[in-house]
Design an enzyme around this catalytic site. Structure first.
Site, PDB file in Angstrom:
ATOM      1  N   ARG A  66       8.342  87.077 -39.420  1.00 30.60           N
ATOM      2  CA  ARG A  66       9.002  87.537 -38.426  1.00 30.60           C
ATOM      3  C   ARG A  66       9.703  88.866 -38.853  1.00 30.60           C
ATOM      4  O   ARG A  66       9.624  89.902 -38.231  1.00 30.60           O
ATOM      5  CB  ARG A  66      10.169  86.791 -37.935  1.00 30.60           C
ATOM      6  CG  ARG A  66      10.980  87.361 -36.926  1.00 30.60           C
ATOM      7  CD  ARG A  66      11.742  86.055 -36.193  1.00 30.60           C
ATOM      8  NE  ARG A  66      12.794  86.572 -35.211  1.00 30.60           N
ATOM      9  CZ  ARG A  66      13.831  86.939 -34.816  1.00 30.60           C
ATOM     10  NH1 ARG A  66      14.562  86.881 -36.047  1.00 30.60           N
ATOM     11  NH2 ARG A  66      14.581  87.080 -33.955  1.00 30.60           N
ATOM     12  N   HIS A  70       9.333  92.648 -36.973  1.00 22.91           N
ATOM     13  CA  HIS A  70      10.396  93.335 -36.517  1.00 22.91           C
ATOM     14  C   HIS A  70      10.405  94.639 -37.263  1.00 22.91           C
ATOM     15  O   HIS A  70      11.209  95.539 -36.654  1.00 22.91           O
ATOM     16  CB  HIS A  70      11.826  92.436 -36.730  1.00 22.91           C
ATOM     17  CG  HIS A  70      11.771  91.415 -35.534  1.00 22.91           C
ATOM     18  ND1 HIS A  70      13.249  91.107 -35.356  1.00 22.91           N
ATOM     19  CD2 HIS A  70      11.028  90.780 -34.959  1.00 22.91           C
ATOM     20  CE1 HIS A  70      13.002  90.055 -34.289  1.00 22.91           C
ATOM     21  NE2 HIS A  70      11.491  89.805 -34.061  1.00 22.91           N
ATOM     22  N   VAL A  74       9.528  99.170 -35.084  1.00 24.76           N
ATOM     23  CA  VAL A  74      10.543 100.093 -35.139  1.00 24.76           C
ATOM     24  C   VAL A  74      10.138 101.080 -36.092  1.00 24.76           C
ATOM     25  O   VAL A  74      10.336 101.164 -37.402  1.00 24.76           O
ATOM     26  CB  VAL A  74      11.938  99.213 -35.364  1.00 24.76           C
ATOM     27  CG1 VAL A  74      13.133 100.542 -35.243  1.00 24.76           C
ATOM     28  CG2 VAL A  74      12.101  98.315 -34.599  1.00 24.76           C
ATOM     29  N   GLY A  76       7.305 102.053 -37.129  1.00 29.01           N
ATOM     30  CA  GLY A  76       6.428 101.764 -37.964  1.00 29.01           C
ATOM     31  C   GLY A  76       6.682 100.955 -39.223  1.00 29.01           C
ATOM     32  O   GLY A  76       7.898 100.446 -39.191  1.00 29.01           O
ATOM     33  N   ASP A  78       7.522 100.570 -42.306  1.00 26.95           N
ATOM     34  CA  ASP A  78       8.169 101.275 -43.327  1.00 26.95           C
ATOM     35  C   ASP A  78       9.459 100.613 -44.007  1.00 26.95           C
ATOM     36  O   ASP A  78      10.140 101.287 -44.648  1.00 26.95           O
ATOM     37  CB  ASP A  78       8.807 102.728 -42.785  1.00 26.95           C
ATOM     38  CG  ASP A  78       9.667 102.414 -41.300  1.00 26.95           C
ATOM     39  OD1 ASP A  78      10.210 101.129 -41.329  1.00 26.95           O
ATOM     40  OD2 ASP A  78       9.956 103.420 -40.648  1.00 26.95           O
ATOM     41  N   SER A  80      12.256  99.897 -42.885  1.00 21.80           N
ATOM     42  CA  SER A  80      13.629 100.423 -42.207  1.00 21.80           C
ATOM     43  C   SER A  80      14.461  99.081 -41.798  1.00 21.80           C
ATOM     44  O   SER A  80      15.788  99.463 -42.021  1.00 21.80           O
ATOM     45  CB  SER A  80      13.506 101.192 -40.928  1.00 21.80           C
ATOM     46  OG  SER A  80      12.681 100.480 -40.053  1.00 21.80           O
ATOM     47  N   ASN A  98      17.946  90.972 -34.134  1.00 26.34           N
ATOM     48  CA  ASN A  98      17.940  90.648 -35.494  1.00 26.34           C
ATOM     49  C   ASN A  98      19.473  89.872 -35.800  1.00 26.34           C
ATOM     50  O   ASN A  98      19.499  89.257 -36.810  1.00 26.34           O
ATOM     51  CB  ASN A  98      17.789  91.917 -36.267  1.00 26.34           C
ATOM     52  CG  ASN A  98      16.410  92.638 -36.244  1.00 26.34           C
ATOM     53  OD1 ASN A  98      15.590  91.734 -36.116  1.00 26.34           O
ATOM     54  ND2 ASN A  98      16.248  93.688 -36.354  1.00 26.34           N
ATOM     55  N   PRO A 167       9.836  93.204 -28.454  1.00 22.74           N
ATOM     56  CA  PRO A 167      10.014  92.336 -27.107  1.00 22.74           C
ATOM     57  C   PRO A 167      11.143  91.147 -27.367  1.00 22.74           C
ATOM     58  O   PRO A 167      11.346  90.720 -28.439  1.00 22.74           O
ATOM     59  CB  PRO A 167       8.537  91.848 -27.380  1.00 22.74           C
ATOM     60  CG  PRO A 167       7.805  92.328 -27.913  1.00 22.74           C
ATOM     61  CD  PRO A 167       8.652  93.252 -29.141  1.00 22.74           C
ATOM     62  N   HIS A 197       4.377  81.717 -33.256  1.00 25.14           N
ATOM     63  CA  HIS A 197       5.573  80.944 -33.154  1.00 25.14           C
ATOM     64  C   HIS A 197       5.115  79.426 -33.131  1.00 25.14           C
ATOM     65  O   HIS A 197       5.738  78.537 -32.704  1.00 25.14           O
ATOM     66  CB  HIS A 197       6.040  81.181 -31.535  1.00 25.14           C
ATOM     67  CG  HIS A 197       6.665  82.424 -31.507  1.00 25.14           C
ATOM     68  ND1 HIS A 197       7.369  82.784 -30.325  1.00 25.14           N
ATOM     69  CD2 HIS A 197       7.143  83.184 -32.519  1.00 25.14           C
ATOM     70  CE1 HIS A 197       8.040  83.889 -30.339  1.00 25.14           C
ATOM     71  NE2 HIS A 197       7.872  84.207 -31.716  1.00 25.14           N
ATOM     72  N   THR A 198       3.931  79.383 -33.784  1.00 24.49           N
ATOM     73  CA  THR A 198       3.488  77.856 -34.334  1.00 24.49           C
ATOM     74  C   THR A 198       4.217  77.432 -35.521  1.00 24.49           C
ATOM     75  O   THR A 198       4.542  76.283 -35.730  1.00 24.49           O
ATOM     76  CB  THR A 198       1.927  77.960 -34.655  1.00 24.49           C
ATOM     77  OG1 THR A 198       1.787  76.500 -35.102  1.00 24.49           O
ATOM     78  CG2 THR A 198       1.688  78.934 -35.706  1.00 24.49           C
ATOM     79  N   ASP A 257      -0.903  76.306 -36.876  1.00 26.49           N
ATOM     80  CA  ASP A 257      -2.198  75.808 -36.270  1.00 26.49           C
ATOM     81  C   ASP A 257      -2.030  76.285 -34.822  1.00 26.49           C
ATOM     82  O   ASP A 257      -1.211  77.112 -34.616  1.00 26.49           O
ATOM     83  CB  ASP A 257      -2.304  74.344 -36.506  1.00 26.49           C
ATOM     84  CG  ASP A 257      -0.954  73.667 -35.804  1.00 26.49           C
ATOM     85  OD1 ASP A 257      -0.275  74.277 -35.051  1.00 26.49           O
ATOM     86  OD2 ASP A 257      -0.727  72.506 -36.181  1.00 26.49           O
TER      87      ASP A 257
END
Length: 330
Positions: A66, A70, A74, A76, A78, A80, A98, A167, A197-198, A257
């Protein structure tokens, strides 16, 4: 017995190592062999630390995956996201997506510390994020892929970008797709990457409105299975319990999966942003059905989309820097 186990670990680590026959990319940008000469053990070191962290806590695989997502959405890919607040920098860690949920920073600190000992100021934090995401996916039983490398680290962060570009759990389908398209990603990338999200968890506060007041009419989300909703209400009340954790995929919460897609077809997606993939677009629904039926296809598309996401606006050449500490600029 120790010798066969050691041999197995060696072979497993070897599977992650890029073939170092060529040291240049075709387009002058990112390429998997970037550290073959400057830090040949880089990928091995990342994998070793990630494996230790995931063995200690299976949830960490989802957390590290994740963080890469994330970060890339934002400014790219990088790193950040990893910057703490300091003079002139307001951390992205305090953004709505976050705050109280982004985690795994200590694992990245450990990786960076090990790499700095091995090859000082050589491997970027942005590349560490990309490698840790791949390794986490594999350790959870998911696909592997060659990670293009050579990203550099930003000298700034964007709190507003983090609030606006990632999102949100309650976004509409059109809003989510729009945010993906702004990053150069398409519908296949959206559905495939949502499959992450599995594994992992989500907090009660991220889906509470689906249980009690989805459309402002004090009624639950009609696209949510009623028996599943009743189970969720037991630990996600109308008020309180904001931080209570729930599996995103309750059938195999730590295994990477395609069961996530099967749950969407059964109206048992946890987040609104999950379930809309099966209810708000025929093209999206078609992909959900394909992945639910064909785990290999899901793995193939997920790996390709992760490479594509990892290529969002990287800093290369003399842009940015190679941080000594991922939490602060040099």
């Amino acid at each position: 017995m120790a010798q066969p186990v050691s041999l197995f670990i060696f072979i497993a680590l070897l599977a992650f190592a890029p073939i170092c026959f060529s040291f240049k990319s075709n387009d002058g940008n990112l390429y998997p062999q970037y550290y073959c000469k400057s830090c040949p053990r880089a990928q091995e070191i990342v994998k070793s630390v990630v494996a230790k962290a995931v063995a200690k806590e299976a949830r960490m695989a989802a957390s590290l995956l994740r963080l890469h997502f994330h970060d890339c959405f934002v400014m790219g890919c990088d790193a950040s996201l990893l910057l703490d607040s300091s003079k002139g920098i307001v951390t992205e860690k305090g953004s709505n997506p976050n705050r109280n949920s982004a985690r795994g920073f200590e694992v990245l600190d450990e990786i960076k510390s090990a790499l700095e000992k091995e090859c000082p100021q050589t491997v970027s934090c942005a590349d560490i994020l990309a490698l840790a995401a791949r390794d986490s996916t594999v350790l959870a039983g998911g696909p592997s892929w060659e990670v293009p490398l050579g990203r550099r680290d930003s000298r700034s962060a964007s709190l507003s970008g983090s609030n606006n570009d990632i999102p949100a759990p309650n976004d509409t389908f059109d809003s989510i797709l729009s945010k993906f398209k702004r990053q150069g990603l398409d519908l296949v990338d959206l559905v495939a990457l949502s499959g992450s999200h599995t594994i992992g968890n989500s907090r009660c506060t991220s889906f509470r409105q689906r249980l009690y007041n989805q459309s402002g009419n004090n009624k639950p989300d009609s696209t949510l299975d009623e028996s599943y909703a009743a189970q969720l209400r037991n630990r996600c009340p109308k008020s309180g319990g904001d931080q209570n954790l729930f599996f995103l995929d309750f059938t195999s919460p730590t295994k990477f999966d395609n069961s996530y897609f099967k749950l969407l077809l059964a109206s048992k997606g946890l987040l609104n942003s999950d379930q809309v993939l099966a209810t708000n677009s025929q093209a999206s629904l078609a992909l959900v059905k394909q992945y639910a039926e064909d785990n290999a296809l899901f793995f193939e598309h997920f790996a390709k989309s992760m490479v594509k996401m990892g290529n969002i606006s990287p800093l290369i050449g003399s842009n940015g820097e190679i941080r000594k500490n991922c939490r602060k600029i040099n």
